[in-house]
Design a protein around this motif. Structure first.
Motif, short mmCIF file in Angstrom:
data_model
loop_
_atom_site.label_atom_id
_atom_site.label_comp_id
_atom_site.label_asym_id
_atom_site.label_seq_id
_atom_site.Cartn_x
_atom_site.Cartn_y
_atom_site.Cartn_z
N LYS A 120 1.54 -26.98 -31.87
CA LYS A 120 1.58 -27.60 -33.20
C LYS A 120 1.63 -26.55 -34.30
N TRP A 147 -2.41 -27.38 -29.35
CA TRP A 147 -2.81 -26.81 -30.64
C TRP A 147 -1.87 -25.65 -31.01
N THR A 163 -10.71 -28.48 -20.65
CA THR A 163 -10.71 -28.51 -22.11
C THR A 163 -9.90 -27.40 -22.78
N ILE A 187 -11.28 -30.84 -31.99
CA ILE A 187 -10.08 -30.84 -32.84
C ILE A 187 -9.40 -32.20 -32.88
N ASN A 188 -9.42 -32.90 -31.77
CA ASN A 188 -8.78 -34.22 -31.77
C ASN A 188 -9.78 -35.36 -31.78
N ASN A 213 -9.08 -18.03 -26.57
CA ASN A 213 -10.09 -18.96 -26.05
C ASN A 213 -9.60 -19.77 -24.86
N MET A 247 0.04 -30.45 -43.54
CA MET A 247 -0.27 -29.90 -42.23
C MET A 247 -0.13 -30.96 -41.14
N ALA A 248 0.84 -31.80 -41.30
CA ALA A 248 0.92 -32.90 -40.35
C ALA A 248 2.05 -32.73 -39.34
N GLU A 259 -15.20 -26.35 -30.08
CA GLU A 259 -14.16 -26.42 -31.11
C GLU A 259 -12.96 -27.19 -30.55
N SER A 260 -12.58 -26.87 -29.31
CA SER A 260 -11.45 -27.57 -28.69
C SER A 260 -11.71 -29.05 -28.53
N LEU A 261 -12.94 -29.39 -28.15
CA LEU A 261 -13.25 -30.81 -27.95
C LEU A 261 -13.22 -31.58 -29.26
N ALA A 282 -16.18 -22.11 -28.43
CA ALA A 282 -14.75 -22.34 -28.34
C ALA A 282 -14.45 -23.66 -27.64
N TYR A 308 -4.47 -17.06 -36.32
CA TYR A 308 -4.80 -18.42 -35.90
C TYR A 308 -4.34 -18.65 -34.46
N GLU A 330 -6.54 -28.83 -24.82
CA GLU A 330 -6.53 -28.90 -26.27
C GLU A 330 -5.78 -27.70 -26.87
N SER A 339 -14.07 -25.65 -38.43
CA SER A 339 -13.01 -25.53 -37.45
C SER A 339 -11.80 -24.90 -38.13
N ASN A 340 -11.02 -24.22 -37.31
CA ASN A 340 -9.79 -23.62 -37.84
C ASN A 340 -8.65 -24.60 -37.84
N PHE A 341 -8.86 -25.72 -37.20
CA PHE A 341 -7.77 -26.66 -36.92
C PHE A 341 -7.18 -27.24 -38.21
N VAL A 342 -5.88 -27.10 -38.37
CA VAL A 342 -5.25 -27.67 -39.57
C VAL A 342 -4.08 -28.59 -39.20
N GLU A 343 -3.96 -28.92 -37.93
CA GLU A 343 -2.82 -29.75 -37.52
C GLU A 343 -3.20 -31.24 -37.55
N ALA A 344 -2.20 -32.06 -37.30
CA ALA A 344 -2.48 -33.49 -37.20
C ALA A 344 -3.16 -33.77 -35.88
N LYS A 345 -4.13 -34.67 -35.92
CA LYS A 345 -4.84 -35.01 -34.68
C LYS A 345 -3.98 -35.89 -33.78
N ARG A 395 -10.59 -18.93 -18.96
CA ARG A 395 -11.64 -19.94 -19.08
C ARG A 395 -11.24 -21.29 -18.48
#
Ligand SMILES: Cc1cc2nc3c(=O)[nH]c(=O)nc-3n(C[C@H](O)[C@H](O)[C@H](O)COP(=O)(O)O)c2cc1C
Ligand code: SF4
Ligand code: SF4
Ligand code: SF4
Ligand code: FES
Lengths: 572, 473
Positions: B395, B392, B384, A151-152, B419, B467-468, A147-149, A144, B412, B388, A180-186, B423
């Motif tokens: 968004k 996320w 982290t 995404i961007n 997560n 997805m933006a 994954e977080s590190l 996890a 999602y 993040e 990754s599950n990430f679907v957003e804009a970075k 933590r």
């Protein structure tokens, strides 16, 4: 793994006994570990879970933790599941039916079905603790965080200089999940930021571990870096209008676990996996920082510090690190010259040997260089003794700093003292040599590795000599005046030892081949000594060293084989 | 009949009551301080001797006072953890950062009755040997900061502060420090860093427990404004009398900030646990019910970070029967006593005691998007998962509330939040994750319907999914 102290460093050696130990379990295996271990400053502190796992032979992946920096605990990569002996209401341990202590796994207080990890880098161990660095809960936490590190993260490995040494790449392969599950804009951040004269920063690649900030503030003593903005937009930056410019900035490039900080000098020069790594030493001052030379096809591309807690920890200064380009300079001396004409080693050494053998006692003087190896200085001293020659070497002093840099800019002044080629104060006999030349008593001068016209022997004086024998690496006024020019080697092109300002004897090895006819000085000095003194010496560096160590009191019979990568202290 | 019990706010709203020294003295001000410094040492039945300071600390412990800042931790226990052998100075910090969305109780005290806080602080300093204390006040309360500084000067002039307070030989100074507008400065270790002039990055614990390694690496006590005011009343009343207020383990009074879809939002001081959630919302002495024609949908019971409760929920609570035995009892949402323990047993918390009421006109998706944007903006970004994850989630929710949702977004969002909690370096991680986890868990249909509707729209020839989308900060 790389030898360089780049992103990783070994923890400092444990303190001497008596060491109180405690028993814990790592992945079910019982281990005894010291209760206390040195922290980043070498002070004893409660042993952490991360250290304990290392002692047990395991590894806890981490980004922000570095044994030589204050603990930050921010990346959370080192989260591990753990448990501690269960206590009854009477504060006494509870046992299983088989008599073993019952373990209470750490769980979220508000959700007791979910394990709660602790950061291994900052959590002290306690007796009976169980650490599970490979449990499925630990792995999930690690995945996890990765994954977080990511995404961007730009994922531009193909054009990233860190590729091959990158902890994000490495851990993603070892511990990451497939997709990754990430679907957003970075989030986008500044690229190619000119932080200072030697450093470029790519903020999008940064994982905000703050290693660079902590090193710069707590080790280099320069509060130059910080974080601006908030949350996901956090960005490493220097103060507005200020440059990141101290003499230790390049260490942050080594420390950076990803490709965010890059060296302007090295970036885009060479893919790291093509580089050959050779253990060596920095020669730019008397500290003798341990280094790794990165080279390829005879060319030196970079120096990096190599860990030696007795010398340089895991650091080196920028000026020492960048002082390697001269090795590959076009005007390196490559030919043996006899009175300006290209000659051969055989004929030049023959002529010189004959001249020296015939020289009257006291008519020769030797000015060696404290940039030469101890073995070379020893051979020169042998020669000088036979010839009754005055000897000395050139002092080179500058400024020291609080961290590493020594005022003595020679790497081997103590070698010159120990072998007796120079007295306690380097250069103190040079005026005597000058007088001797002036009076005509000294007719032959042997110079190694220094331009003596800048050290008290003028070009006019040199012109009075009957014979001037010079060995050097680069041309200068002295080599120009020489009757014999013997092209020598950079330390990167040979083997040998230096004795640093604290008296530590350290070895270095050969990274690249010398150019043209250039030869390691100890090799041809060995021949000269043989020819002039009639003594047979050793033709290997090991044998030569052992012979020297027997003869020269300061080395007290140290054997070459005893001198490991970390060096040994000489008695001085 | 459920009603307010005004202890802390006893005077604040009296007609003509002013935040100055004269007015405070007229209402019995600084008598508690006089009593405190005159406290005699005592010998306990078991022969143990207590200094005057220890007597006061013991009183606070016995009073059962729990922190009013959020975590509800015993104030007396917190004081007992202070390292008194380090030889280093001990600092007291008053947390006046009050930034938890929905919370507006400390500012009543700060603006209307600053001397009450100062008196509580000087007593607390005296009891803990603190010679220096700070009030860390939220940057957006400039007027309160000014009032506090005036009040501090008045206290100094009267000998309640400064050198040799009331001839007791005790010296104490209090300084006001204004924050610069970041929610994370309310987290005690972030606050300490900020007070030291640094970025408010919360510290890791271990090793940086404030009681041992706090401000300037010295032992430090951090307490909320309201908590420190209670100390004054404990001294005045004595711990036994004080502990009669409220309910067992949930003693004293508490100021509740009530907002959202009720007829009469506002702050109400109650005896802890003596009034139920339903009474706070509906009773004529409190919220006076929902707006006409509306029905209850959800309650955020303890500030925006607490887990949401859904109308109609019934909870299993531990109750002590007449025979002294603990049994599980079914308690419907509106019958939950408003206290620390009941809300915890209901799976949430009383937090900063801020109740936000939502009626059936509210979209849980929109509300959560709003909350998540707050947390994304306020995450300090140090660690982290929160750095993040907070953005996320925001968004994803922005997408879901702007026509780009997916049915799977409920899962999602839960994946991301799961997560984060547990933590992170500080409890902000929970604060950001809990709203998402609880909203999605309890109102999943709403989230899925919203996502499914967007998918259907796109499937039937609408614009392609992009997805933006992302919130602007
Ligand atoms: C993100 C975050 C924000 C907080 N904000 C506040 C605040 O504004 N005011 C406050 O008193 N406590 C706040 N707290 C709680 C403090 O960390 C601390 O627990 C409290 O000030 C202790 O006082 P108490 O024991 O008297 O409640 C916050 C905690 C977190 C995790
Ligand atoms: S630039 Fe590198 S060392 Fe510095 S915080 Fe970012 S990742 Fe860490
Ligand atoms: S301190 Fe001296 S030895 Fe070390 S890197 Fe710098 S110049 Fe080289
Ligand atoms: S949990 Fe969030 S707010 Fe707390 S330290 Fe980590 S990033 Fe900062
Ligand atoms: S290594 Fe980063 S939190 Fe432990």
């Amino acid at each position: 793994m790389s030898n360089a102290a780049t992103t990783e460093a070994k923890p400092a050696a444990p303190a001497p006994p008596p060491v109180e130990k405690i028993k814990i379990k790592v992945d079910g295996r019982e281990v005894e570990v010291p209760k206390m271990l040195p922290n980043w400053q070498g002070k004893l502190e409660a042993t952490t879970m991360l250290q304990a796992v290392q002692i047990a032979g395991g590894e806890v992946p981490h980004y922000c933790y570095h044994p030589k920096l204050p603990v930050a605990g921010n990346c959370r990569m080192c989260l591990v599941e753990f448990g501690t002996p269960m206590m009854g209401p009477d504060r006494k341990p509870v046992f299983n039916e088989d008599g073993s202590p019952k373990i209470a796994k750490s769980v979220l207080p508000y959700e007791p079905s979910t394990p709660r990890g602790a950061i291994a880098c900052a959590t002290p161990i306690s007796p009976g603790m169980e650490i599970y660095p490979n449990s499925s809960a630990t792995k999930q936490m690690r995945e996890a965080v990765l994954e977080s590190l990511l995404i961007n993260h730009p994922l531009d490995c193909p054009i990233c200089d860190q590729a091959g040494e990158c902890k994000l790449q490495e851990y993603s392969v070892q511990h990451g999940q497939a997709g990754s599950n990430f679907v957003e804009a970075k989030v986008h951040k500044p690229k190619a930021v000119d932080l200072g004269p030697r450093i470029v920063l790519d903020d999008e690649r940064c994982v905000l571990c703050t290693r660079c900030i902590r090193f710069t503030k707590d080790i280099a003593g320069d509060d130059a870096l910080g974080i601006v903005n908030r949350g996901s937009y956090n960005t490493i930056a220097a103060f507005p209008g200020a440059k990141f410019d101290n003499n230790y900035t390049l260490n942050t490039v080594d420390l950076c676990p990803v490709g965010a900080l890059t060296s302007k000098d090295f970036r885009f020069q060479m893919r790291v996996w093509f580089l050959k790594e050779t253990k060596s030493l920095c020669t730019s001052c008397g500290t003798g920082c341990n280094t790794v030379i990165g080279s390829r096809e005879g060319k030196v591309y970079r120096y990096e510090p190599r860990q030696n807690d007795a010398v340089n920890s895991t650091w080196m200064c920028d000026s020492g690190r960048l002082n390697y380009k001269w090795i590959g300079r076009e005007d390196r001396l490559q030919d043996v010259l006899v009175r300006g004409q290209k000659s051969t080693w055989a004929s030049a050494l023959k002529e010189i040997s004959e001249k020296l053998s015939k020289a009257a006692s006291g008519s020769v003087a030797v000015i060696a260089s404290a940039r030469q190896t101890t073995e070379e200085l020893y051979l020169l001293k042998k020669l000088a003794t036979k010839l009754g020659a005055l000897t000395d070497s050139v002092a080179r002093m500058g400024e020291a700093d609080k961290l590493l840099v020594a005022a003595d800019k020679n790497p081997n002044s103590n070698g010159a003292r120990l072998t007796g080629i120079a007295g306690a104060e380097l250069g103190s006999a040079i005026s005597k040599i000058a007088d001797g030349i002036h009076s005509g008593a000294i007719k032959t001068l042997v110079v190694f590795g220094d331009d003596v016209t800048k050290a008290g022997i003028s070009a006019d004086l040199l012109a009075k000599l009957e014979t001037l024998i010079v060995s050097d690496i680069l041309p200068n006024a002295t080599t120009k005046a020489a009757h014999y020019v013997l092209p020598g080697c950079a330390h990167a092109e040979k083997r040998g030892t230096f004795v640093n300002v604290k008296g530590r004897l350290q070895k270095f090895t050969k990274a690249v081949e010398p150019k043209g006819d250039a030869r390691p000085e100890w090799e041809f000095l060995h021949e000269l000594v043989h020819n002039v003194t009639g003594q047979n010496g050793f033709i290997s560096i090991e044998g030569l060293f052992n012979q020297m160590a027997k003869e020269v009191p300061g080395f007290a019979g140290i054997e070459w084989a005893q001198v490991d990568d970390q060096g040994v202290n000489t008695i001085s | 009949m459920p009603q307010e019990f005004r202890l802390i706010l006893k005077n604040a709203d009296l007609p003509g009551y002013a935040p100055d020294m004269e007015c405070y003295l007229r209402h019995g001000g600084y008598e508690a301080l006089k009593k405190a410094v005159a406290t005699a040492p005592r010998e306990l039945p078991d022969g143990k001797k207590q200094t005057s300071q220890e007597v006061i600390r013991d009183e606070v412990l016995k009073s059962g006072l729990r922190g009013r800042g959020g975590a509800g931790f015993s104030a007396g226990l917190k004081w007992s953890f202070v390292d008194r052998r380090s030889g280093k100075p001990i600092y007291l910090i008053c947390n006046a950062d009050e930034s938890e969305p929905g919370t507006f109780k400390d500012r009543q005290i700060l603006h209307k009755d600053p001397h009450q806080l100062i008196e509580g602080m000087v007593i607390s300093c005296w009891a803990n040997d603190c010679k220096l204390a700070y009030i860390y006040i939220r940057g957006e309360m400039p007027k309160a900061a000014k009032l506090l500084n005036v009040a501090l000067k008045e206290a100094r002039d009267k000998g309640f502060l400064g050198k040799n307070i009331l001839g007791s030989g005790f010296d104490c100074e209090i300084h006001v420090h204004r924050g610069a507008g970041a929610y994370i400065c309310g987290e005690e270790t972030g606050l300490i860093e900020s007070l030291e002039g640094k970025r408010a990055y919360p510290r890791i614990k271990p090793p940086y427990f404030p009681a041992v390694l706090g401000l300037y690496m010295c032992p430090t006590i951090v307490n909320n404004v309201e908590t420190l005011c209670h100390v004054k009343h404990i001294v005045t009343m004595g711990s036994a009398e004080y502990a009669k207020l409220g309910t067992p383990n949930n003693t004293g009074t508490r100021i509740v900030s009530l907002s959202g879809d009720v007829k009469r939002p506002g702050y109400y001081e109650i005896e802890v646990g003596k009034v139920t959630l339903g009474e706070l919302i509906n009773h004529e002495n409190f919220g006076q019910g929902l707006k006409d024609g509306r029905s209850l949908k959800a309650i955020i019971p303890g500030g925006s970070s607490s887990k949401v409760l859904k109308a109609g929920e019934v909870f299993k609570l531990n109750r002590k029967g007449a025979d002294g035995q603990m049994t599980k009892v079914d308690v419907p949402l509106l019958d939950l006593p408003y206290d620390f323990d009941s809300l915890q047993q209901a799976g949430t918390m009383s937090g900063s005691s801020a109740i936000i009421v939502m009626d059936d006109s509210r979209s849980m998706v929109e509300a959560l998007a709003n909350l998540s944007e707050f947390y994304a903006h306020e995450s300090c970004g140090q660690c982290t998962p929160c750095r993040e994850g907070a953005l996320w989630m925001a968004k994803g929710l922005h997408r879901l509330t702007h026509g780009e949702g997916r049915k799977q977004d409920a899962d999602y969002l839960q994946h991301i939040a799961q997560n984060i909690q547990g933590r992170t370096i500080c409890a902000f991680g929970e604060a950001a994750a809990w709203p998402v986890l609880s909203f999605v868990k309890k109102f999943r249909e709403e989230f899925e319907a919203r996502g499914a509707a967007d998918e259907a729209k796109h499937a039937s020839g609408g614009a392609p999914m992009k997805m933006a989308a992302s919130p602007k900060h």
